[in-house]
Write an enzyme that holds these catalytic residues in place. Structure first.
Site: not given
Length: 323
Positions: A196, A212
């Protein structure tokens, strides 16, 4: 709901179970999938605690992500790795899984800054060097079954599209997109990825810092690169060439993977819509995505998916022909 239990008192008690105490108030940070808070502790300084969404990842899958982050950090890759307390990085309190990080700050990553892009390329090369030697046993792969077919089923079940021409046109285009994109996505080699990697998950602290890794999966290396590309074809070629200039100081990149960019873009589009539909009962989603599930939104998505059908027919990016 998933987070009704997560009151300030509950959070303080969960931290207290680890002998970590709040010496400031809790500051909620931007996070839709999980719930993340910043606070201060007199002994350890500024910390971040993440409470994981129930039933999204199992304990083994989260521990595998943490293991990958730890391996990356030990290899000198610039990532935000979870804190280890008594040899553990994942904790549980009354059935809720949570983890802690040292709070890190930084400037927003500038995707139009070629110097920053090249530095990011080097870090992605280092990340993939570790990822190639860190196979995942519990986390899923990046597949069309998940990102296209399961997402299609979710949209059929959860998307609030009024029956009629809007729904027929949307699902008609979506079905054609899936039919076209699926055979184009045939990765030859997979490794463990961030998965991501977009500008919102990169900070600049005298260099790029990747944060993240919640969506960490295995897939082709280009998945961690293509979201940095934007603008005209010529602009994307410049950006790609810059990223790979840094990347290939560490490891080789297969030019054949450039043909996967548009199928991956299609997969992300469909998966993102399905994610919003699946989470719509979480109050955070209508508050932060008020335009979702409107007639205008579905009409716009129909046009975007139609444009992506055209992009799937275009020749893939090629640095060989550009150079």
């Amino acid at each position: 709901m998933e987070y009704t239990q997560l009151t300030p008192d509950f959070i303080a008690d969960a931290l207290g179970s680890m002998d970590i105490y709040l010496d400031s108030g809790l500051l909620a940070l931007n996070s839709y999938e999980n719930r993340v808070y910043r606070f201060k502790n007199d002994e350890l300084g500024a910390l971040v605690v993440k409470f994981y969404r129930p039933e999204r990842w199992c304990k083994e899958q989260i521990q595998e992500e943490h293991g990958f982050l730890t391996a990356l950090s030990q290899a000198g890759v610039r990532v935000a790795a979870p804190m280890s307390l008594q040899g553990e990085t994942l904790f549980e309190y009354q059935g809720r899984l949570f983890a802690l990080w040292q709070s890190v700050g930084g400037r927003q990553f500038e995707a139009d800054n070629l110097e920053q892009l090249e530095a990011l390329g080097e870090q992605l090369g280092r990340l993939h060097q570790v990822g190639g030697a860190f196979p995942l046993r519990h986390r899923p792969r990046l597949t069309t079954a998940d990102y296209l077919h399961q997402s299609y089923d979710m949209l059929k079940q959860k998307a609030q599209i009024k029956a009629g021409s809007t729904a027929r046109e949307f699902f008609g285009v979506l079905e054609r997109l899936i039919t076209k994109a699926e055979p184009l996505y045939r990765p030859r080699h997979e490794l463990t990825l961030h998965c991501d990697c977009h500008v919102g998950n990169i900070l600049w602290r005298d260099g790029p810092l990747l944060v993240d890794f919640d969506d960490c999966r295995s897939g082709p290396a280009v998945q961690d690169i293509w979201m940095m590309l934007s603008g005209s074809r010529q602009e994307q070629l410049v950006q790609l060439d810059t990223i790979l200039a840094g990347y290939e100081t560490v490891r080789n990149f297969s030019q054949a993977e450039l043909a996967l960019i548009e199928p991956l873009r299609a997969m992300r589009m469909v998966h993102h819509m399905a994610w919003l539909a699946a989470r719509w009962q979480d109050p955070a989603f209508p508050a932060n995505f008020p335009w979702f599930n409107t007639d205008d939104y579905w009409l716009q998505q129909t046009r975007i998916l139609s444009d992506q059908l055209t992009a799937l027919d275009a020749p893939p990016l090629s640095l060989t022909s550009w150079n």
